[in-house]
Motif scaffolding. Structure first.
Motif, PDB file in Angstrom:
ATOM      1  N   TRP A   8       0.847  -1.198   0.000  1.00 38.81           N
ATOM      2  CA  TRP A   8       0.000   0.000   0.000  1.00 38.81           C
ATOM      3  C   TRP A   8       0.881   1.246   0.000  1.00 38.81           C
ATOM      4  O   TRP A   8       0.584   2.230  -0.692  1.00 38.81           O
ATOM      5  CB  TRP A   8      -0.907   0.021   1.232  1.00 38.81           C
ATOM      6  N   GLY A   9       1.956   1.231   0.790  1.00 40.32           N
ATOM      7  CA  GLY A   9       2.866   2.371   0.837  1.00 40.32           C
ATOM      8  C   GLY A   9       3.498   2.646  -0.518  1.00 40.32           C
ATOM      9  O   GLY A   9       3.581   3.803  -0.966  1.00 40.32           O
ATOM     10  N   ILE A  10       3.952   1.583  -1.183  1.00 40.39           N
ATOM     11  CA  ILE A  10       4.553   1.740  -2.514  1.00 40.39           C
ATOM     12  C   ILE A  10       3.531   2.296  -3.493  1.00 40.39           C
ATOM     13  O   ILE A  10       3.830   3.201  -4.293  1.00 40.39           O
ATOM     14  CB  ILE A  10       5.107   0.388  -2.996  1.00 40.39           C
ATOM     15  N   ALA A  11       2.294   1.807  -3.419  1.00 43.58           N
ATOM     16  CA  ALA A  11       1.235   2.307  -4.306  1.00 43.58           C
ATOM     17  C   ALA A  11       0.997   3.793  -4.088  1.00 43.58           C
ATOM     18  O   ALA A  11       0.861   4.574  -5.047  1.00 43.58           O
ATOM     19  CB  ALA A  11      -0.052   1.519  -4.075  1.00 43.58           C
ATOM     20  N   CYS A  12       0.963   4.226  -2.822  1.00 42.40           N
ATOM     21  CA  CYS A  12       0.749   5.645  -2.526  1.00 42.40           C
ATOM     22  C   CYS A  12       1.901   6.498  -3.063  1.00 42.40           C
ATOM     23  O   CYS A  12       1.680   7.577  -3.631  1.00 42.40           O
ATOM     24  CB  CYS A  12       0.613   5.856  -1.020  1.00 42.40           C
ATOM     25  N   GLY A  13       3.126   6.010  -2.890  1.00 39.74           N
ATOM     26  CA  GLY A  13       4.279   6.743  -3.391  1.00 39.74           C
ATOM     27  C   GLY A  13       4.247   6.884  -4.904  1.00 39.74           C
ATOM     28  O   GLY A  13       4.535   7.959  -5.449  1.00 39.74           O
ATOM     29  N   LEU A  14       3.888   5.805  -5.596  1.00 45.52           N
ATOM     30  CA  LEU A  14       3.840   5.841  -7.058  1.00 45.52           C
ATOM     31  C   LEU A  14       2.725   6.748  -7.566  1.00 45.52           C
ATOM     32  O   LEU A  14       2.905   7.485  -8.541  1.00 45.52           O
ATOM     33  CB  LEU A  14       3.673   4.423  -7.606  1.00 45.52           C
ATOM     34  N   VAL A  15       1.570   6.692  -6.909  1.00 44.24           N
ATOM     35  CA  VAL A  15       0.467   7.580  -7.304  1.00 44.24           C
ATOM     36  C   VAL A  15       0.870   9.041  -7.108  1.00 44.24           C
ATOM     37  O   VAL A  15       0.626   9.894  -7.973  1.00 44.24           O
ATOM     38  CB  VAL A  15      -0.812   7.258  -6.500  1.00 44.24           C
ATOM     39  N   GLY A  16       1.509   9.331  -5.967  1.00 44.22           N
ATOM     40  CA  GLY A  16       1.988  10.693  -5.734  1.00 44.22           C
ATOM     41  C   GLY A  16       3.003  11.125  -6.774  1.00 44.22           C
ATOM     42  O   GLY A  16       2.957  12.262  -7.275  1.00 44.22           O
ATOM     43  N   LEU A  17       3.922  10.240  -7.125  1.00 44.69           N
ATOM     44  CA  LEU A  17       4.939  10.536  -8.132  1.00 44.69           C
ATOM     45  C   LEU A  17       4.305  10.869  -9.474  1.00 44.69           C
ATOM     46  O   LEU A  17       4.615  11.898 -10.091  1.00 44.69           O
ATOM     47  CB  LEU A  17       5.877   9.340  -8.278  1.00 44.69           C
ATOM     48  N   VAL A  18       3.406  10.010  -9.931  1.00 48.51           N
ATOM     49  CA  VAL A  18       2.778  10.209 -11.240  1.00 48.51           C
ATOM     50  C   VAL A  18       1.948  11.494 -11.252  1.00 48.51           C
ATOM     51  O   VAL A  18       1.987  12.273 -12.214  1.00 48.51           O
ATOM     52  CB  VAL A  18       1.901   8.990 -11.600  1.00 48.51           C
ATOM     53  N   PHE A  19       1.211  11.721 -10.157  1.00 48.84           N
ATOM     54  CA  PHE A  19       0.365  12.914 -10.100  1.00 48.84           C
ATOM     55  C   PHE A  19       1.192  14.191 -10.176  1.00 48.84           C
ATOM     56  O   PHE A  19       0.891  15.100 -10.954  1.00 48.84           O
ATOM     57  CB  PHE A  19      -0.463  12.901  -8.812  1.00 48.84           C
ATOM     58  N   VAL A  20       2.241  14.292  -9.390  1.00 46.71           N
ATOM     59  CA  VAL A  20       3.049  15.517  -9.369  1.00 46.71           C
ATOM     60  C   VAL A  20       3.863  15.648 -10.649  1.00 46.71           C
ATOM     61  O   VAL A  20       4.049  16.751 -11.174  1.00 46.71           O
ATOM     62  CB  VAL A  20       3.953  15.546  -8.117  1.00 46.71           C
ATOM     63  N   TRP A  21       4.339  14.532 -11.178  1.00 48.59           N
ATOM     64  CA  TRP A  21       5.176  14.549 -12.388  1.00 48.59           C
ATOM     65  C   TRP A  21       4.408  15.138 -13.577  1.00 48.59           C
ATOM     66  O   TRP A  21       4.945  15.940 -14.339  1.00 48.59           O
ATOM     67  CB  TRP A  21       5.621  13.135 -12.710  1.00 48.59           C
ATOM     68  N   PHE A  22       3.144  14.751 -13.738  1.00 49.39           N
ATOM     69  CA  PHE A  22       2.398  15.097 -14.948  1.00 49.39           C
ATOM     70  C   PHE A  22       1.431  16.267 -14.782  1.00 49.39           C
ATOM     71  O   PHE A  22       0.772  16.659 -15.742  1.00 49.39           O
ATOM     72  CB  PHE A  22       1.632  13.875 -15.461  1.00 49.39           C
ATOM     73  N   ASN A  23       1.320  16.828 -13.573  1.00 49.03           N
ATOM     74  CA  ASN A  23       0.393  17.938 -13.370  1.00 49.03           C
ATOM     75  C   ASN A  23       1.133  19.172 -12.883  1.00 49.03           C
ATOM     76  O   ASN A  23       2.076  19.076 -12.101  1.00 49.03           O
ATOM     77  CB  ASN A  23      -0.690  17.557 -12.360  1.00 49.03           C
ATOM     78  N   LYS A  24       0.668  20.320 -13.316  1.00 43.61           N
ATOM     79  CA  LYS A  24       1.264  21.583 -12.896  1.00 43.61           C
ATOM     80  C   LYS A  24       0.533  22.096 -11.653  1.00 43.61           C
ATOM     81  O   LYS A  24      -0.422  21.521 -11.182  1.00 43.61           O
ATOM     82  CB  LYS A  24       1.197  22.608 -14.036  1.00 43.61           C
ATOM     83  N   TYR A  25       1.008  23.239 -11.170  1.00 42.88           N
ATOM     84  CA  TYR A  25       0.526  23.753  -9.897  1.00 42.88           C
ATOM     85  C   TYR A  25      -0.995  23.929  -9.858  1.00 42.88           C
ATOM     86  O   TYR A  25      -1.627  23.619  -8.842  1.00 42.88           O
ATOM     87  CB  TYR A  25       1.188  25.085  -9.558  1.00 42.88           C
ATOM     88  N   ALA A  26      -1.610  24.416 -10.938  1.00 49.79           N
ATOM     89  CA  ALA A  26      -3.044  24.711 -10.920  1.00 49.79           C
ATOM     90  C   ALA A  26      -3.862  23.460 -10.599  1.00 49.79           C
ATOM     91  O   ALA A  26      -4.795  23.498  -9.780  1.00 49.79           O
ATOM     92  CB  ALA A  26      -3.472  25.303 -12.262  1.00 49.79           C
ATOM     93  N   VAL A  27      -3.530  22.343 -11.230  1.00 50.51           N
ATOM     94  CA  VAL A  27      -4.250  21.087 -10.966  1.00 50.51           C
ATOM     95  C   VAL A  27      -3.932  20.590  -9.557  1.00 50.51           C
ATOM     96  O   VAL A  27      -4.818  20.141  -8.819  1.00 50.51           O
ATOM     97  CB  VAL A  27      -3.878  20.022 -12.010  1.00 50.51           C
ATOM     98  N   PHE A  28      -2.671  20.670  -9.184  1.00 42.44           N
ATOM     99  CA  PHE A  28      -2.226  20.269  -7.847  1.00 42.44           C
ATOM    100  C   PHE A  28      -3.017  21.019  -6.769  1.00 42.44           C
ATOM    101  O   PHE A  28      -3.507  20.426  -5.809  1.00 42.44           O
ATOM    102  CB  PHE A  28      -0.725  20.560  -7.744  1.00 42.44           C
ATOM    103  N   GLU A  29      -3.179  22.324  -6.939  1.00 41.21           N
ATOM    104  CA  GLU A  29      -3.920  23.124  -5.952  1.00 41.21           C
ATOM    105  C   GLU A  29      -5.376  22.686  -5.855  1.00 41.21           C
ATOM    106  O   GLU A  29      -5.937  22.586  -4.759  1.00 41.21           O
ATOM    107  CB  GLU A  29      -3.838  24.600  -6.329  1.00 41.21           C
ATOM    108  N   LYS A  30      -6.002  22.410  -6.988  1.00 40.41           N
ATOM    109  CA  LYS A  30      -7.414  22.003  -6.972  1.00 40.41           C
ATOM    110  C   LYS A  30      -7.591  20.677  -6.232  1.00 40.41           C
ATOM    111  O   LYS A  30      -8.539  20.516  -5.439  1.00 40.41           O
ATOM    112  CB  LYS A  30      -7.940  21.885  -8.405  1.00 40.41           C
ATOM    113  N   VAL A  31      -6.709  19.725  -6.483  1.00 37.40           N
ATOM    114  CA  VAL A  31      -6.808  18.422  -5.802  1.00 37.40           C
ATOM    115  C   VAL A  31      -6.573  18.594  -4.305  1.00 37.40           C
ATOM    116  O   VAL A  31      -7.282  18.012  -3.465  1.00 37.40           O
ATOM    117  CB  VAL A  31      -5.812  17.421  -6.415  1.00 37.40           C
ATOM    118  N   MET A  32      -5.603  19.396  -3.943  1.00 35.62           N
ATOM    119  CA  MET A  32      -5.333  19.644  -2.528  1.00 35.62           C
ATOM    120  C   MET A  32      -6.539  20.298  -1.857  1.00 35.62           C
ATOM    121  O   MET A  32      -6.888  19.978  -0.708  1.00 35.62           O
ATOM    122  CB  MET A  32      -4.104  20.543  -2.377  1.00 35.62           C
TER     123      MET A  32
END
Length: 442
Positions: free
Chosen positions: A141-165
């Motif tokens: 589960w920890g590895i899955a969370c890390g990978l999801v976080g990596l992919v999300f931040v890698w491919f999204n810019k600040y505007a999308v990041f802020e909306k999800v947060m």
């Protein structure tokens, strides 16, 4: 600084920067970076510390939690003010103070990032395993969370990041406020808890200072200025907006912390129940909530627990990677690093940003299976304790010098709050260093 004739006696002083479009009126429609820093700064460990304070002392230390928010407001505001008033990034300001700041930051980000990466993944994994116990082991589960976080931040810019947060903060807010109401807080006792009274026990002063210092964020306070720039705020015309945004950040943080202190005071203190420190304490709280209020409330709480942990994960993945990218750009270029470069999104597309993302994600996975190495954890603890005194001290230095335009230098209130913050975190740093098992280190 100036001599008596009014002439500058230091070369390389920051020019007076003026907003081309004039000052913006503070407005709720601009709020964003504050939500991000609040979500990132309040992790599972902060909630547990507040729960334990409530379970041990009832409402007695409510005032300390409020002061903690005020102290962090001053630090984040100072970081944001530096970025907007000078047009330069915080690391660029640090670099102007001497090479020692570069060495500290480099060692800190490498060691801290390695250990924190494992802690963040494990914290996000705990509620998922509790919600879905038969799917896979905690480490996966920890590895899955890390990978999801990596992919999300890698491919999204600040505007999308802020909306999800913002969405995840909404989940955190609803869950914590619901729990605070559900346990039926004693309002007269809570109001009495706003009076500065120390618990009648050994080390009460240090425990109280620890609660004040533990409310909402460490390096994420420094990242706030970078998120301000990433939002597109790059000059002093945004100062009023930034200050409103910052107050919203720590009002939100205060609500989270006070709500969990209510839960600790009413549910745990009244039942004389102790929970573990660290993230596992929240799993215990979930079990207690299930016994008292049923499975639906426990499930609702675990969803909020996941939102709390995962916002901290992706917040650090983005914010500290942004700082690291700025550090590399400043170190390689030997020129001023400007906020416009953050606003353009250039840093988020750079190889140092993505390299640090990979550092936060993959090497720490080893620690999920092998446990955290003893000596590294001690170094991590010392560096982490030293960061906030470093931040407070350098902000006092930068914002009282001619590196900052005269209009935006510290007044007596800002200086007073930063000095209080610096002394507070210095005491906590000394205590942290003193408490380390150095005899076993060598």
């Amino acid at each position: 600084m100036e001599d008596t004739t009014g002439n500058s006696i230091r070369t390389g002083a920051a020019p007076e920067t003026n907003s081309d479009s004039g000052p913006r009126k503070s407005s709720w429609k601009y709020i964003g970076p504050g939500i991000v820093v609040a979500a990132t700064g309040v992790g599972a460990g902060d909630l547990v510390a507040t729960l334990i304070a409530g379970s041990n002392f009832g409402y007695t230390l409510l005032w300390a939690a409020v002061i903690g928010c005020l102290v962090k407001i001053s630090l984040a505001e100072a970081a944001g003010r530096w970025h907007l008033s000078t047009g330069r990034t915080l690391f660029d300001g640090w670099a102007s103070l001497g090479r020692w700041t570069t060495y500290f930051f480099a060692v800190y980000t490498v060691v801290w990032g390695f250990v924190y990466g494992a802690a963040a993944m494990s914290s996000s994994a705990l509620p998922l395993q509790a919600l879905f116990p038969d799917v896979m082991a905690l480490e996966w589960w920890g590895i899955a969370c890390g990978l999801v976080g990596l992919v999300f931040v890698w491919f999204n810019k600040y505007a999308v990041f802020e909306k999800v947060m913002t969405v995840l903060v909404g989940v955190m807010f609803v869950v914590t406020v619901y729990l605070a109401i559900r346990v039926t807080p004693n309002i007269p006792d809570a109001l009495a808890g706003l009076l500065p009274v120390l618990p009648d026990e050994k080390d009460s002063v240090l425990n109280t200072l620890g609660l004040i210092g533990g409310v909402g964020g460490t390096i994420t306070l420094a990242a706030y200025g970078y998120w301000v720039n990433a939002k597109g705020w790059t000059d002093s015309g945004w100062m009023k907006v930034m200050r409103l945004d910052n107050r919203v950040a720590y009002a939100t943080t205060g609500i989270f912390v006070i709500a969990m202190l209510f839960v600790g005071a009413e549910l745990l203190h009244s039942m004389n129940v102790a929970i573990e420190s660290g993230d596992k304490g929240l799993i215990q709280l979930g079990d207690i909530l299930e016994e008292e209020y049923g499975g639906a409330t426990a499930t609702f709480f675990l969803i909020g627990f996941f939102a709390t942990s995962f916002t901290s994960l992706i917040g650090v993945w983005h914010g500290v990677s942004l700082m690291f990218a700025d550090f590399v750009a400043r170190y390689r270029g030997r020129t001023q690093a400007k906020g416009e470069e953050i606003a353009s999104g250039e840093r988020e597309r750079s190889w140092p940003f993505r390299a640090y993302l990979l550092w936060l994600t993959f090497p720490p996975m080893v620690l999920l299976f092998q446990g955290q190495p003893f000596r590294l954890v001690i170094i991590y603890g010392v560096l982490g304790a030293a960061f906030l005194p470093f931040l407070a001290g350098t902000l006092i230095w930068l914002l009282n010098s001619d590196r900052t335009p005269a209009e935006w230098r510290n007044g007596w209130v800002s200086n007073g709050m930063l000095v209080i913050a610096g002394l507070l975190f210095l005491v906590l740093c000394v205590k942290q260093v003193w408490d380390q098992p150095w005899a076993d280190f060598f």
